[in-house]
Design a protein around this motif. Structure first.
Motif, PDB file in Angstrom:
ATOM      1  N   ILE A   1      64.394   0.898  34.396  1.00 61.02           N
ATOM      2  CA  ILE A   1      65.169  -0.217  33.832  1.00 61.02           C
ATOM      3  C   ILE A   1      66.525   0.332  33.398  1.00 61.02           C
ATOM      4  N   GLY A   2      67.571  -0.069  34.125  1.00 52.86           N
ATOM      5  CA  GLY A   2      68.896   0.533  33.964  1.00 52.86           C
ATOM      6  C   GLY A   2      69.104   1.526  35.100  1.00 52.86           C
TER       7      GLY A   2
ATOM      8  N   GLY B   1      74.608   5.553  35.068  1.00 52.65           N
ATOM      9  CA  GLY B   1      74.965   6.969  35.101  1.00 52.65           C
ATOM     10  C   GLY B   1      73.790   7.928  34.962  1.00 52.65           C
TER      11      GLY B   1
ATOM     12  N   ALA C   1      70.591   7.345  35.058  1.00 51.94           N
ATOM     13  CA  ALA C   1      69.535   7.088  36.044  1.00 51.94           C
ATOM     14  C   ALA C   1      69.829   7.867  37.322  1.00 51.94           C
TER      15      ALA C   1
ATOM     16  N   LYS D   1      70.138  11.949  36.484  1.00 50.92           N
ATOM     17  CA  LYS D   1      68.957  12.725  36.077  1.00 50.92           C
ATOM     18  C   LYS D   1      67.641  12.125  36.563  1.00 50.92           C
TER      19      LYS D   1
ATOM     20  N   CYS E   1      65.404  -2.022  38.086  1.00 52.52           N
ATOM     21  CA  CYS E   1      65.980  -3.198  37.432  1.00 52.52           C
ATOM     22  C   CYS E   1      67.356  -2.853  36.870  1.00 52.52           C
TER      23      CYS E   1
ATOM     24  N   THR F   1      68.964   2.082  29.621  1.00 53.51           N
ATOM     25  CA  THR F   1      70.010   1.108  29.295  1.00 53.51           C
ATOM     26  C   THR F   1      70.841   1.622  28.117  1.00 53.51           C
ATOM     27  N   PRO F   2      71.935   0.956  27.767  1.00 51.11           N
ATOM     28  CA  PRO F   2      72.651   1.322  26.534  1.00 51.11           C
ATOM     29  C   PRO F   2      71.705   1.329  25.318  1.00 51.11           C
ATOM     30  N   ASN F   3      72.092   2.091  24.313  1.00 52.86           N
ATOM     31  CA  ASN F   3      71.208   2.377  23.175  1.00 52.86           C
ATOM     32  C   ASN F   3      70.615   1.134  22.509  1.00 52.86           C
TER      33      ASN F   3
ATOM     34  N   LYS G   1      67.733   9.137  25.385  1.00 48.75           N
ATOM     35  CA  LYS G   1      68.211   9.438  24.046  1.00 48.75           C
ATOM     36  C   LYS G   1      69.448   8.608  23.748  1.00 48.75           C
TER      37      LYS G   1
ATOM     38  N   GLY H   1      64.372  11.300  26.277  1.00 52.00           N
ATOM     39  CA  GLY H   1      65.009  12.191  27.264  1.00 52.00           C
ATOM     40  C   GLY H   1      65.931  13.260  26.716  1.00 52.00           C
TER      41      GLY H   1
ATOM     42  N   TYR I   1      68.161  18.822  26.967  1.00 50.97           N
ATOM     43  CA  TYR I   1      68.819  20.091  26.607  1.00 50.97           C
ATOM     44  C   TYR I   1      67.790  21.151  26.208  1.00 50.97           C
TER      45      TYR I   1
ATOM     46  N   GLN J   1      76.101   0.496  21.515  1.00 51.45           N
ATOM     47  CA  GLN J   1      75.626   1.882  21.398  1.00 51.45           C
ATOM     48  C   GLN J   1      75.207   2.254  19.976  1.00 51.45           C
TER      49      GLN J   1
HETATM   50  N1  LIG Z   1      70.135  12.565  28.387  1.00 55.19           N
HETATM   51  C1  LIG Z   1      71.444  12.593  28.532  1.00 55.19           C
HETATM   52  O1  LIG Z   1      72.080  13.653  28.536  1.00 55.19           O
HETATM   53  C2  LIG Z   1      72.189  11.297  28.693  1.00 55.19           C
HETATM   54  C3  LIG Z   1      73.438  11.289  29.342  1.00 55.19           C
HETATM   55  C4  LIG Z   1      74.095  10.062  29.498  1.00 55.19           C
HETATM   56  C5  LIG Z   1      73.536   8.895  28.986  1.00 55.19           C
HETATM   57  N2  LIG Z   1      72.325   8.954  28.350  1.00 55.19           N
HETATM   58  C6  LIG Z   1      71.733   7.728  27.764  1.00 55.19           C
HETATM   59  O2  LIG Z   1      71.327   6.872  28.812  1.00 55.19           O
HETATM   60  C7  LIG Z   1      71.545   5.509  28.441  1.00 55.19           C
HETATM   61  C8  LIG Z   1      72.400   4.836  29.500  1.00 55.19           C
HETATM   62  O3  LIG Z   1      73.615   5.555  29.643  1.00 55.19           O
HETATM   63  P1  LIG Z   1      74.398   5.575  31.049  1.00 55.19           P
HETATM   64  O4  LIG Z   1      75.412   6.646  30.965  1.00 55.19           O
HETATM   65  O5  LIG Z   1      73.444   5.581  32.165  1.00 55.19           O
HETATM   66  O6  LIG Z   1      75.134   4.170  30.957  1.00 55.19           O
HETATM   67  P2  LIG Z   1      75.562   3.240  32.168  1.00 55.19           P
HETATM   68  O7  LIG Z   1      76.386   2.158  31.580  1.00 55.19           O
HETATM   69  O8  LIG Z   1      76.131   4.065  33.266  1.00 55.19           O
HETATM   70  O9  LIG Z   1      74.181   2.635  32.705  1.00 55.19           O
HETATM   71  C9  LIG Z   1      73.410   1.692  31.995  1.00 55.19           C
HETATM   72  C10 LIG Z   1      72.900   0.655  32.970  1.00 55.19           C
HETATM   73  O10 LIG Z   1      71.995  -0.219  32.287  1.00 55.19           O
HETATM   74  C11 LIG Z   1      72.231  -1.526  32.767  1.00 55.19           C
HETATM   75  N3  LIG Z   1      71.699  -2.448  31.768  1.00 55.19           N
HETATM   76  C12 LIG Z   1      72.215  -2.758  30.559  1.00 55.19           C
HETATM   77  N4  LIG Z   1      71.409  -3.606  29.908  1.00 55.19           N
HETATM   78  C13 LIG Z   1      70.343  -3.846  30.723  1.00 55.19           C
HETATM   79  C14 LIG Z   1      69.188  -4.641  30.615  1.00 55.19           C
HETATM   80  N5  LIG Z   1      68.940  -5.387  29.524  1.00 55.19           N
HETATM   81  N6  LIG Z   1      68.317  -4.667  31.652  1.00 55.19           N
HETATM   82  C15 LIG Z   1      68.557  -3.931  32.758  1.00 55.19           C
HETATM   83  N7  LIG Z   1      69.649  -3.144  32.919  1.00 55.19           N
HETATM   84  C16 LIG Z   1      70.531  -3.109  31.902  1.00 55.19           C
HETATM   85  C17 LIG Z   1      73.725  -1.599  32.976  1.00 55.19           C
HETATM   86  O11 LIG Z   1      74.079  -2.645  33.863  1.00 55.19           O
HETATM   87  C18 LIG Z   1      74.016  -0.223  33.547  1.00 55.19           C
HETATM   88  O12 LIG Z   1      73.953  -0.174  34.952  1.00 55.19           O
HETATM   89  C19 LIG Z   1      72.189   5.533  27.051  1.00 55.19           C
HETATM   90  O13 LIG Z   1      71.196   5.320  26.083  1.00 55.19           O
HETATM   91  C20 LIG Z   1      72.730   6.958  26.925  1.00 55.19           C
HETATM   92  O14 LIG Z   1      72.732   7.445  25.604  1.00 55.19           O
HETATM   93  C21 LIG Z   1      71.645  10.124  28.219  1.00 55.19           C
END
Ligand SMILES: NC(=O)c1ccc[n+]([C@@H]2O[C@H](COP(=O)([O-])OP(=O)(O)OC[C@H]3O[C@@H](n4cnc5c(N)ncnc54)[C@H](O)[C@@H]3O)[C@@H](O)[C@H]2O)c1
Length: 381
Positions: free
Chosen positions: A9-10, A13, A15, A18, A35, A76-78, A99, A125, A128, A174
């Motif tokens: 889900i999401g 970036g 997804a 990693k 999704c 998805t966003p936080n 995370k 997730g 690190y 966030q």
């Molecule tokens: N572990 C890590 O090092 C790391 C690195 C980057 C991001 N993250 C975390 O991953 C999460 C997402 O970050 P990202 O960089 O992938 O952001 P992103 O904006 O690139 O991707 C988020 C995706 O979620 C989708 N989305 C939003 N709400 C949704 C919903 N209700 N249902 C389905 N899809 C939905 C958006 O359309 C988008 O494509 C955040 O919580 C961020 O903190 C973790």
């Protein structure tokens, strides 16, 4: 044994960076559902990584209604972590959520309760922990080289490095800026290395100095590394740096520092921004520049230093293993198959989130935050 069936889900970036590559290298996994609110992202992921019959969705509830899915990744966003994770657990799925666990302590607590209520697995997730230097550091601490660790510095500092994709500078999506985004990694790592999760109180300050002030032209002129684009200072509404002083019940102290933009003299390289310093009664350690430097007893110079695979000869039993993204996936898939334990527990991730939440509160109200003796929850009054 049947393959484990996993939905995502999401599809943004993290997804693509990693989860998809990490899970696609595991045996016995069907990546069968994708999704995203932006359907093209789900379709692209299904095409690149999905089983031939993989389904795509824009509504996560429809994905969760598929009874053949065993587990979902919440990417998805936080702000959406809590709602989607709880719905997934209630639908009988195990969950790997990105995370930070949640945008607030209250949300993270609800997620813990849902895990307990449903008996499903929940992990977060924090990859690190799998980096080579951090595995070595963990072994050094666990083997007693440092004695009692009474002081730590948890650092994730970017001189200029505001994420410009996604919604990272939008507080409503966030919950905060660099503290909750990258400070969360530094703090998780440090608590994990110290194996200390009992917090006494927290004092912190978050700064909103540069995010809204720097115009795009100026950003590009201030030693900008070029890793990220210039950010939009007009829509920026989170902190640009933050510090926290975390006092543990056993008297140990952690100083946490996180920034996306701060005028520090030094510019850390892209891979050297996150590091931990630990001071113990017998020795000290730091993980700067992706290596472990260990100063055992009291010496002017570090007595041992390891870099990458040079670690192996010095630490019996240490294996560098696969890249962090596949290590996280490997552990997760083993747990899903009933062949192993979770590595990052939701309880540990909850402690990280409650500390970050308390730092924001402390900053806003200009006072320390203590934690309830019985429930362990922050006392906000
Ligand atoms: N572990 C890590 O090092 C790391 C690195 C980057 C991001 N993250 C975390 O991953 C999460 C997402 O970050 P990202 O960089 O992938 O952001 P992103 O904006 O690139 O991707 C988020 C995706 O979620 C989708 N989305 C939003 N709400 C949704 C919903 N209700 N249902 C389905 N899809 C939905 C958006 O359309 C988008 O494509 C955040 O919580 C961020 O903190 C973790």
């Amino acid at each position: 044994m049947a393959n484990v069936r996993v939905g995502f889900i999401g599809c943004g970036g993290i997804a693509n960076g990693k989860h998809f590559p990490g899970m696609s290298t595991q045996e016995g996994v069907d990546m069968c559902a994708f999704c995203d609110l932006i359907i093209e992202r789900a379709e692209k992921a299904a095409k690149e990584y999905g089983t031939p019959d993989a389904k795509v969705y824009t509504d996560y509830k429809e994905l969760l209604a598929d009874p053949t899915i065993d587990a979902v990744h919440v990417l998805t966003p936080n702000i959406a972590h809590c709602e989607i994770t709880i719905a997934a657990l209630e639908a009988g799925k195990h969950v790997l959520c990105e995370k930070p666990m949640a945008a607030t302590e209250a949300d993270a607590k609800k997620m813990l309760e849902a895990r307990d209520r449903t008996g499903k697995m929940l992990t977060i997730g924090y990859q690190y922990r799998h980096f080579a230097e951090n595995q070595v550091a963990k072994k050094v601490v666990d083997d007693g080289w440092l004695g009692d660790v009474y002081y730590a510095e948890a650092t994730y500092l970017r001189r200029r490095g505001v994420p410009t994709w996604g919604v990272f500078t939008d507080k409503s999506k966030q919950g905060g800026g660099p503290l909750i985004d990258i400070g969360t990694h530094a703090l998780d790592l440090t608590l994990f290395l110290m194996n200390n999760y009992d917090v006494e109180y927290v004092v912190g300050t978050s700064f909103e100095k540069l995010g809204t002030l720097l115009d795009p032209e100026h950003q590009g002129q201030v030693n900008h590394r070029g890793e990220f684009d210039n950010w939009n200072n007009e829509t920026y509404d989170v902190e640009d740096s933050a510090v926290g002083h975390i006092k543990m019940k056993n008297g140990a102290v952690i100083n946490l520092r996180a920034s996306w933009a701060i005028n520090m003299a030094e510019e850390y390289g892209a891979n050297n921004q996150a590091f931990t310093m630990l001071a113990g009664t017998k020795g000290g350690l730091d993980t700067k520049e992706n290596r472990v430097r260990l100063n055992h007893v009291v010496a002017a110079q570090p007595t041992i230093s390891w870099v990458g695979n040079k670690v192996q000869p010095y630490i019996p039993g240490f294996s560098q293993g696969p890249a962090p993204k596949s290590k996280e996936a490997e552990i997760w898939v083993k747990a899903l198959k009933g062949e192993g334990e979770l590595f990052v527990t939701a309880d540990q991730a909850y402690t990280v989130t409650k500390i970050l939440d308390a730092i924001y509160y402390s900053s806003k109200h200009n006072k320390p935050v203590y934690f309830d003796e019985v429930t362990g929850r922050p006392i906000y009054d």
